[in-house]
Design an enzyme around this catalytic site. Structure first.
Site, PDB file in Angstrom:
ATOM      1  N   LYS A  55       0.888  -1.303  -0.007  1.00  0.00           N
ATOM      2  CA  LYS A  55       0.072  -0.071  -0.127  1.00  0.00           C
ATOM      3  C   LYS A  55       1.188   1.254   0.081  1.00  0.00           C
ATOM      4  O   LYS A  55       0.586   2.170  -0.815  1.00  0.00           O
ATOM      5  CB  LYS A  55      -1.105   0.076   1.341  1.00  0.00           C
ATOM      6  N   GLN A  99      -4.718  -1.126   9.680  1.00  0.00           N
ATOM      7  CA  GLN A  99      -4.743  -2.426   9.029  1.00  0.00           C
ATOM      8  C   GLN A  99      -5.336  -3.318  10.215  1.00  0.00           C
ATOM      9  O   GLN A  99      -4.792  -3.475  11.163  1.00  0.00           O
ATOM     10  CB  GLN A  99      -3.081  -2.774   8.610  1.00  0.00           C
ATOM     11  N   ASP A 122     -11.208   3.308   4.370  1.00  0.00           N
ATOM     12  CA  ASP A 122     -11.557   1.939   4.154  1.00  0.00           C
ATOM     13  C   ASP A 122     -12.958   1.835   4.265  1.00  0.00           C
ATOM     14  O   ASP A 122     -13.395   0.753   3.914  1.00  0.00           O
ATOM     15  CB  ASP A 122     -11.295   1.266   5.535  1.00  0.00           C
TER      16      ASP A 122
HETATM   17  N1  GUN Z   1      -7.164  -6.472   6.502  1.00  0.00           N
HETATM   18  C1  GUN Z   1      -7.297  -6.922   5.262  1.00  0.00           C
HETATM   19  N2  GUN Z   1      -8.042  -6.340   4.297  1.00  0.00           N
HETATM   20  C2  GUN Z   1      -7.946  -5.208   4.884  1.00  0.00           C
HETATM   21  C3  GUN Z   1      -8.627  -3.846   4.518  1.00  0.00           C
HETATM   22  O1  GUN Z   1      -9.236  -3.757   3.333  1.00  0.00           O
HETATM   23  N3  GUN Z   1      -8.393  -2.624   5.247  1.00  0.00           N
HETATM   24  C4  GUN Z   1      -7.844  -2.871   6.464  1.00  0.00           C
HETATM   25  N4  GUN Z   1      -7.710  -1.889   7.234  1.00  0.00           N
HETATM   26  N5  GUN Z   1      -7.586  -4.148   6.870  1.00  0.00           N
HETATM   27  C5  GUN Z   1      -7.511  -5.001   6.228  1.00  0.00           C
END
Ligand code: GUN
Length: 298
Positions: A55, A99, A122
């Site tokens: 990311k 995350q 998100d």
């Molecule tokens: N963990 C797995 N997928 C995601 C996501 O799309 N966002 C976040 N914040 N954590 C994750």
């Protein structure tokens, strides 16, 4: 029956990221605005580390500012909340991503609720899920369902009206928002889950089948209507030959591609689209916060 078209999420996500990069370039030159994304990682979960690294890299590649906050797994819930509050008021930060999963002693719902809804790239905050559920254009849409929708719209040339969609899985991250998005696109949507009676029969009715359960290769060829479009959200690591491992989805890809009309592979399908949508959401959030129109990325 001819083999399914393979939907190339990797190539499509590159196009989305290129569009975002153009938007960022325009925001920098016309508005003196550089969108910023803060990513918070707690602990040493190896899959999360890989996701976060990716990311950060993609955020920088498209010209945005990336701010990374790595905290030890023994951080208290209150300390993490305090970090989120500081990001809420940091003008360099337009998007906040914490995350998941978080360590057991931290309540993820509390942390998500602490994120300012307008920085919630998100789309997990109840304000955003509520806006999406009520069909509002103002919602920040969760990145994985949004990535799935973009691929479907591309496949169906923009019109999903009347399609029968079945979503397998009811998570807050994918299943529930996916259901809401498909409903907004005028699909007839069914969500099936572990307690559904005759899940195979429900799946066989789908023109669009979305698998988001985290069970390796659960969806078999005889669960799929010939010609259906199958979107595989699963990322599961399984044992392979010679003590190695490999990634597979929730769909038995080799068998299902003989029946489906189109299918996303794992890896190279939904995964890359999720990151591209995170970047697109960050630009959207930055523009809203600065009350400027989103520039074209064409
Ligand atoms: N963990 C797995 N997928 C995601 C996501 O799309 N966002 C976040 N914040 N954590 C994750």
């Amino acid at each position: 029956m001819t083999e399914a078209k393979i939907i190339d999420g990797k190539a499509f996500s590159k196009k989305v990221r290129e569009r975002v990069a153009k938007q960022v370039e325009r925001l920098k030159s016309y508005e003196k605005l550089t969108p910023g994304l803060a990513v918070v990682l707690v602990g040493e979960d190896s899959a999360s580390q890989v996701y976060v690294r990716n990311k950060v890299k993609k955020t920088e590649e498209c010209g945005m500012k990336s701010l990374e906050y790595h905290r030890d797994s023994d951080i208290s819930e209150q300390e993490l909340l305090t970090l989120v509050y500081s990001l809420n008021v940091n003008p360099e930060v337009n998007g906040i991503l914490v995350q998941l999963p978080l360590p057991k002693h931290i309540n993820p719902d509390k942390v998500i609720a602490a994120i300012a809804p307008e920085k919630d790239v998100d789309g997990f905050h109840v304000i955003n899920s509520g806006l999406l559920a009520t069909g509002s254009e103002d919602a920040m849409i969760p990145c994985t369902p949004l990535g799935c929708l973009l691929m479907l719209q591309d496949h169906f040339e923009g019109d999903l009206t009347g399609k029968r969609a079945v979503v397998v899985g009811r998570s807050n991250i994918v299943g529930k928002p996916m259901n809401a998005l498909l409903l907004k696109e005028n699909c007839t949507v069914t969500t099936v889950h572990s307690k559904t009676v005759d899940i195979e029969e429900e799946c066989r009715r789908a023109d669009i089948l979305i698998a988001a359960v985290g069970k390796p290769q659960m969806i078999k060829a005889d669960w799929v209507k010939p010609g259906a479009v199958v979107i595989d959200v699963g990322i599961n690591r399984i044992e392979a030959e010679e003590g190695k491992t490999r990634l597979v989805g929730d769909v038995d890809f080799d068998a299902v591609k003989e029946v489906a009309g189109a299918i996303t592979p794992v890896p190279g399908g939904v995964g890359p689209m999720t990151i591209a949508c995170l970047l697109a959401n960050t630009v959207k959030a930055a523009c809203r916060q600065h009350k400027v129109d989103e520039p074209s990325g064409d």
